[in-house]
Scaffold this motif. Sequence first.
Motif, short mmCIF file in Angstrom:
data_model
loop_
_atom_site.label_atom_id
_atom_site.label_comp_id
_atom_site.label_asym_id
_atom_site.label_seq_id
_atom_site.Cartn_x
_atom_site.Cartn_y
_atom_site.Cartn_z
N ARG A 172 0.83 -1.21 0.00
CA ARG A 172 0.00 0.00 0.00
C ARG A 172 0.86 1.26 0.00
N TYR A 173 2.12 1.13 0.40
CA TYR A 173 3.03 2.28 0.38
C TYR A 173 3.60 2.53 -1.02
N VAL A 174 3.42 1.58 -1.91
CA VAL A 174 3.91 1.72 -3.29
C VAL A 174 2.75 2.02 -4.23
N PHE A 175 1.68 1.23 -4.10
CA PHE A 175 0.49 1.40 -4.95
C PHE A 175 -0.63 1.92 -4.07
N ASP A 176 -0.82 3.23 -4.08
CA ASP A 176 -1.78 3.85 -3.18
C ASP A 176 -3.15 4.05 -3.82
N ALA A 177 -3.33 3.47 -5.02
CA ALA A 177 -4.62 3.55 -5.71
C ALA A 177 -4.85 2.23 -6.43
N PRO A 178 -6.10 1.89 -6.74
CA PRO A 178 -6.38 0.63 -7.45
C PRO A 178 -5.62 0.56 -8.78
N LEU A 179 -5.19 -0.64 -9.13
CA LEU A 179 -4.48 -0.87 -10.38
C LEU A 179 -5.50 -1.31 -11.42
N PHE A 220 8.51 4.79 -9.50
CA PHE A 220 8.57 3.33 -9.65
C PHE A 220 7.24 2.80 -10.15
N ARG A 221 6.16 3.25 -9.57
CA ARG A 221 4.82 2.77 -9.96
C ARG A 221 4.60 2.99 -11.46
N ASP A 222 4.90 4.19 -11.93
CA ASP A 222 4.68 4.50 -13.35
C ASP A 222 5.58 3.66 -14.25
#
Length: 249
Positions: free
Chosen positions: A39-46, A238-240
């Motif tokens: 949750r600290y990396v992806f803070d929104a639904p994928l 990183f997420r992008d």
Amino acid sequence: MHVARTFELNGIEMYCEVHGDGEPLVLLHGGTGAGSDWRYVFDAPLEGYRVIVPDLRGHGRSTNPSGTLTFRQVAGDVLALMDRLGVERFKAIGMSMGAKTLLHVATAQPARVDAMVLVSATPYFPPRARELMARSTADTLSDGEWAMLRQKHVHGDEQIRALYAQMRAFKDSYDDMNFTPPYLSTISARTLIVHGDGDPLYPVNLAVEMYTAIPRAALWVVPNGGHVPVFGPMAPRFRDTALEFLRAG
């Protein structure tokens, strides 16, 4: 869709959360962490993904009655979980322990992994990592660290102490993480290797070794990055980058 379940497989109880609908995407956390770390990396639904987030063997809400831990074991658990979920082929992101697990998954059953992102992986344990593993003990944890670990690991302080003992035992392990270039060359998944150039455990030359050996690999060296440089200010980039790589194929 959000489903949380515990599966009995390979002699353990494995906790797993599944979010969303679409292409399967497996997220594997690091050692002494838990699935909730993502949750600290992806803070929104994928969007467009069925995101599968397990607690690995002995971590978080999952159990490990055997008391032993190898990355090969954990990879077997992940593959068994995919079987139970009816997932034949998937994409994956792993950090540290999760990334080393993915090396086992992608060599044991290459056809099942379409694409993967390896954050702070290593083909083998270098001397510096073994030195640091030898110092791994729960006895040196601060009160704040204990409090944080107790939030993740629900089976009591014995679970936490066992995890640190297992991390320490890796200092004497030579057959579990032993990925030679010919072995790595059997990986068919498109692979993004993410590595900090200041990683205290695994020097960046090990990332270059993997990049050279894995046929369809890309390499992102994070300047001034330490071990698992994907949290905090680095998380959005990183997420992008990771999602763009996974969707490119």
